[in-house]
Design an enzyme around this catalytic site. Sequence first.
Site, PDB file in Angstrom:
ATOM      1  N   HIS A  96      -1.560   1.445  -4.224  1.00  0.00           N
ATOM      2  CA  HIS A  96      -1.898   2.865  -4.072  1.00  0.00           C
ATOM      3  C   HIS A  96      -1.004   3.784  -4.900  1.00  0.00           C
ATOM      4  O   HIS A  96      -0.905   4.967  -4.605  1.00  0.00           O
ATOM      5  CB  HIS A  96      -1.841   3.264  -2.582  1.00  0.00           C
ATOM      6  CG  HIS A  96      -2.905   2.614  -1.755  1.00  0.00           C
ATOM      7  ND1 HIS A  96      -2.897   2.605  -0.372  1.00  0.00           N
ATOM      8  CD2 HIS A  96      -4.032   1.947  -2.120  1.00  0.00           C
ATOM      9  CE1 HIS A  96      -3.970   1.947   0.067  1.00  0.00           C
ATOM     10  NE2 HIS A  96      -4.670   1.537  -0.968  1.00  0.00           N
ATOM     11  N   GLY A 147       3.032  -4.410   8.975  1.00  0.00           N
ATOM     12  CA  GLY A 147       3.069  -2.962   9.152  1.00  0.00           C
ATOM     13  C   GLY A 147       1.891  -2.219   8.559  1.00  0.00           C
ATOM     14  O   GLY A 147       2.053  -1.107   8.068  1.00  0.00           O
ATOM     15  N   THR A 148       0.722  -2.848   8.634  1.00  0.00           N
ATOM     16  CA  THR A 148      -0.465  -2.122   8.172  1.00  0.00           C
ATOM     17  C   THR A 148      -1.535  -2.136   9.245  1.00  0.00           C
ATOM     18  O   THR A 148      -1.709  -3.142   9.937  1.00  0.00           O
ATOM     19  CB  THR A 148      -1.017  -2.683   6.834  1.00  0.00           C
ATOM     20  OG1 THR A 148      -2.271  -2.042   6.549  1.00  0.00           O
ATOM     21  CG2 THR A 148      -1.194  -4.182   6.842  1.00  0.00           C
ATOM     22  N   ASN A 186       3.438  -6.730  13.450  1.00  0.00           N
ATOM     23  CA  ASN A 186       3.038  -5.373  13.848  1.00  0.00           C
ATOM     24  C   ASN A 186       3.287  -5.231  15.347  1.00  0.00           C
ATOM     25  O   ASN A 186       2.957  -6.136  16.107  1.00  0.00           O
ATOM     26  CB  ASN A 186       1.537  -5.169  13.552  1.00  0.00           C
ATOM     27  CG  ASN A 186       1.140  -3.705  13.493  1.00  0.00           C
ATOM     28  OD1 ASN A 186       1.502  -2.920  14.360  1.00  0.00           O
ATOM     29  ND2 ASN A 186       0.398  -3.340  12.463  1.00  0.00           N
ATOM     30  N   PRO A 187       3.848  -4.131  15.802  1.00  0.00           N
ATOM     31  CA  PRO A 187       4.037  -3.967  17.251  1.00  0.00           C
ATOM     32  C   PRO A 187       2.713  -3.787  17.991  1.00  0.00           C
ATOM     33  O   PRO A 187       2.649  -3.985  19.200  1.00  0.00           O
ATOM     34  CB  PRO A 187       4.889  -2.703  17.382  1.00  0.00           C
ATOM     35  CG  PRO A 187       5.148  -2.198  16.020  1.00  0.00           C
ATOM     36  CD  PRO A 187       4.392  -3.005  15.028  1.00  0.00           C
ATOM     37  N   GLN A 223       0.852  -1.203   0.000  1.00  0.00           N
ATOM     38  CA  GLN A 223       0.000   0.000   0.000  1.00  0.00           C
ATOM     39  C   GLN A 223       0.881   1.244   0.000  1.00  0.00           C
ATOM     40  O   GLN A 223       0.380   2.354  -0.065  1.00  0.00           O
ATOM     41  CB  GLN A 223      -0.868   0.022   1.258  1.00  0.00           C
ATOM     42  CG  GLN A 223      -1.824  -1.150   1.367  1.00  0.00           C
ATOM     43  CD  GLN A 223      -2.404  -1.232   2.768  1.00  0.00           C
ATOM     44  OE1 GLN A 223      -3.425  -0.636   3.069  1.00  0.00           O
ATOM     45  NE2 GLN A 223      -1.750  -1.975   3.637  1.00  0.00           N
ATOM     46  N   ASN A 224       2.184   1.032   0.110  1.00  0.00           N
ATOM     47  CA  ASN A 224       3.093   2.178   0.222  1.00  0.00           C
ATOM     48  C   ASN A 224       3.383   2.783  -1.144  1.00  0.00           C
ATOM     49  O   ASN A 224       3.440   2.076  -2.150  1.00  0.00           O
ATOM     50  CB  ASN A 224       4.400   1.748   0.898  1.00  0.00           C
ATOM     51  CG  ASN A 224       4.156   1.275   2.315  1.00  0.00           C
ATOM     52  OD1 ASN A 224       3.085   1.524   2.874  1.00  0.00           O
ATOM     53  ND2 ASN A 224       5.112   0.586   2.902  1.00  0.00           N
ATOM     54  N   VAL A 225       3.600   4.080  -1.116  1.00  0.00           N
ATOM     55  CA  VAL A 225       3.874   4.793  -2.369  1.00  0.00           C
ATOM     56  C   VAL A 225       5.322   5.275  -2.391  1.00  0.00           C
ATOM     57  O   VAL A 225       5.709   6.081  -3.230  1.00  0.00           O
ATOM     58  CB  VAL A 225       2.893   5.982  -2.540  1.00  0.00           C
ATOM     59  CG1 VAL A 225       1.463   5.486  -2.676  1.00  0.00           C
ATOM     60  CG2 VAL A 225       3.007   6.987  -1.383  1.00  0.00           C
ATOM     61  N   ASP A 226       6.138   4.765  -1.440  1.00  0.00           N
ATOM     62  CA  ASP A 226       7.483   5.318  -1.254  1.00  0.00           C
ATOM     63  C   ASP A 226       8.562   4.663  -2.125  1.00  0.00           C
ATOM     64  O   ASP A 226       9.694   5.150  -2.175  1.00  0.00           O
ATOM     65  CB  ASP A 226       7.889   5.278   0.231  1.00  0.00           C
ATOM     66  CG  ASP A 226       7.842   3.872   0.843  1.00  0.00           C
ATOM     67  OD1 ASP A 226       8.004   2.877   0.104  1.00  0.00           O
ATOM     68  OD2 ASP A 226       7.659   3.776   2.075  1.00  0.00           O
TER      69      ASP A 226
HETATM   70  P1  OAD Z   1      -1.140   3.155   8.978  1.00  0.00           P
HETATM   71  O1  OAD Z   1      -0.429   4.391   9.380  1.00  0.00           O
HETATM   72  O2  OAD Z   1      -2.619   3.149   9.025  1.00  0.00           O
HETATM   73  O3  OAD Z   1      -0.648   1.928   9.878  1.00  0.00           O
HETATM   74  C1  OAD Z   1       0.717   1.650  10.091  1.00  0.00           C
HETATM   75  C2  OAD Z   1       0.808   0.394  10.923  1.00  0.00           C
HETATM   76  O4  OAD Z   1       2.184   0.086  11.082  1.00  0.00           O
HETATM   77  C3  OAD Z   1       0.205   0.510  12.324  1.00  0.00           C
HETATM   78  O5  OAD Z   1      -0.639  -0.588  12.574  1.00  0.00           O
HETATM   79  C4  OAD Z   1       1.442   0.461  13.251  1.00  0.00           C
HETATM   80  O6  OAD Z   1       1.182  -0.208  14.480  1.00  0.00           O
HETATM   81  C5  OAD Z   1       2.393  -0.351  12.399  1.00  0.00           C
HETATM   82  N1  OAD Z   1       3.826  -0.138  12.711  1.00  0.00           N
HETATM   83  C6  OAD Z   1       4.428   0.946  13.255  1.00  0.00           C
HETATM   84  N2  OAD Z   1       5.762   0.772  13.323  1.00  0.00           N
HETATM   85  C7  OAD Z   1       5.999  -0.465  12.790  1.00  0.00           C
HETATM   86  C8  OAD Z   1       7.182  -1.227  12.561  1.00  0.00           C
HETATM   87  N3  OAD Z   1       8.398  -0.757  12.863  1.00  0.00           N
HETATM   88  N4  OAD Z   1       7.054  -2.457  12.004  1.00  0.00           N
HETATM   89  C9  OAD Z   1       5.834  -2.941  11.675  1.00  0.00           C
HETATM   90  N5  OAD Z   1       4.684  -2.260  11.861  1.00  0.00           N
HETATM   91  C10 OAD Z   1       4.765  -1.040  12.386  1.00  0.00           C
HETATM   92  O7  OAD Z   1      -0.610   2.770   7.516  1.00  0.00           O
HETATM   93  P2  OAD Z   1      -1.249   1.795   6.446  1.00  0.00           P
HETATM   94  O8  OAD Z   1      -1.906   0.622   7.071  1.00  0.00           O
HETATM   95  O9  OAD Z   1      -0.190   1.556   5.418  1.00  0.00           O
HETATM   96  O10 OAD Z   1      -3.753   5.189   1.744  1.00  0.00           O
HETATM   97  O11 OAD Z   1      -2.361   2.722   5.811  1.00  0.00           O
HETATM   98  C11 OAD Z   1      -3.117   2.202   4.755  1.00  0.00           C
HETATM   99  C12 OAD Z   1      -3.476   3.301   3.811  1.00  0.00           C
HETATM  100  O12 OAD Z   1      -4.127   4.326   4.542  1.00  0.00           O
HETATM  101  C13 OAD Z   1      -2.295   4.009   3.185  1.00  0.00           C
HETATM  102  O13 OAD Z   1      -1.801   3.366   2.039  1.00  0.00           O
HETATM  103  C14 OAD Z   1      -2.861   5.335   2.857  1.00  0.00           C
HETATM  104  C15 OAD Z   1      -3.594   5.602   4.147  1.00  0.00           C
HETATM  105  O14 OAD Z   1      -4.594   6.454   4.121  1.00  0.00           O
HETATM  106  C16 OAD Z   1      -3.918   6.184   0.889  1.00  0.00           C
HETATM  107  O15 OAD Z   1      -3.288   7.222   0.955  1.00  0.00           O
HETATM  108  C17 OAD Z   1      -4.940   5.902  -0.162  1.00  0.00           C
END
Ligand code: OAD
Length: 271
Positions: free
Chosen positions: A143, A211-212, A237-238, A125-128
Amino acid sequence: MVDKAHCKAGSVTAHYRRSMKLHGPELPAGLVEAIHGARQVVALTGAGISVESGVPTFRDAQSGLWARFKPEELATPEAFRRNPKIVWEWYAWRRQLVARVEPNAGHRALVEWERRVPHFTLITQNVDGLHQRAGSRDVIELHGNLARTRCFEEDVLVDRWEDTGEIPPRCPRCGGWLRPDVVWFNEMLPPEAIERALEASRACDVFLSIGTSALVHPAASLPFEASACGATVVEVNPDDTPLTAHVHFRLRGPAGVMLPTLLTALGPAPG
Ligand code: OAD
């Protein structure tokens, strides 16, 4: 399910125990046995995998990317129509941030995993673009990607335009505004990307959700599709997410630590 014919349980367990003496985090009992020998593996990643590279997540209350703005103020076509300058500048800021950081051990572990199994599908889902920079070859980008730009009017990719100082810049063909090639809320995902992601999720032995926050659909439904088709689902995920209660195994820790630990426990690549 994992093809048990490929699983040498005794040697795996011995390797797992040995590696746990060398590596800190403990893996859940039965995990290595359950996924060793998997021939089709899917990894779905979110913002969390890039945290250890220095890219903030979206939903962290303090430092998350949405901390100062609401998503609908920045990441929708309506927001862009309302205030194209602020939206363009927000993505330009993220592009600069990403250009300054490097892929981390979590990204690299997925490159190594891809090398080890016959069918490995990485859905992000990352755009990086950090997976590609780490060396992952065939990344399904649900995305889009910050590095690409397209015309807001014509919906075609544009790779060159005149820098007149106007923000956002204008499409060299039609004069319309340019926008980042990312998916915004209220927009369709690229149909081919979601089709391929669904197909791989339904066919895999092991599905890793890494990490989602598992909140944004359709990506959030992929582990459920995989589970319904018999895959072992593992979450890295933490923190807890809405998916946590439904997975077979969870690795509660940062991806940059847990993924290399798991790979080491799985043992060397088949010769
Ligand atoms: P989120 O910011 O919603 O979630 C990030 C997740 O990563 C959280 O559950 C954290 O607990 C977890 N996390 C944090 N540090 C971590 C680590 N070191 N290792 C593993 N996990 C870790 O991001 P996404 O789930 O990617 O969409 O968000 C989904 C979509 O929502 C994105 O692609 C974006 C956003 O709105 C659009 O822009 C369309």
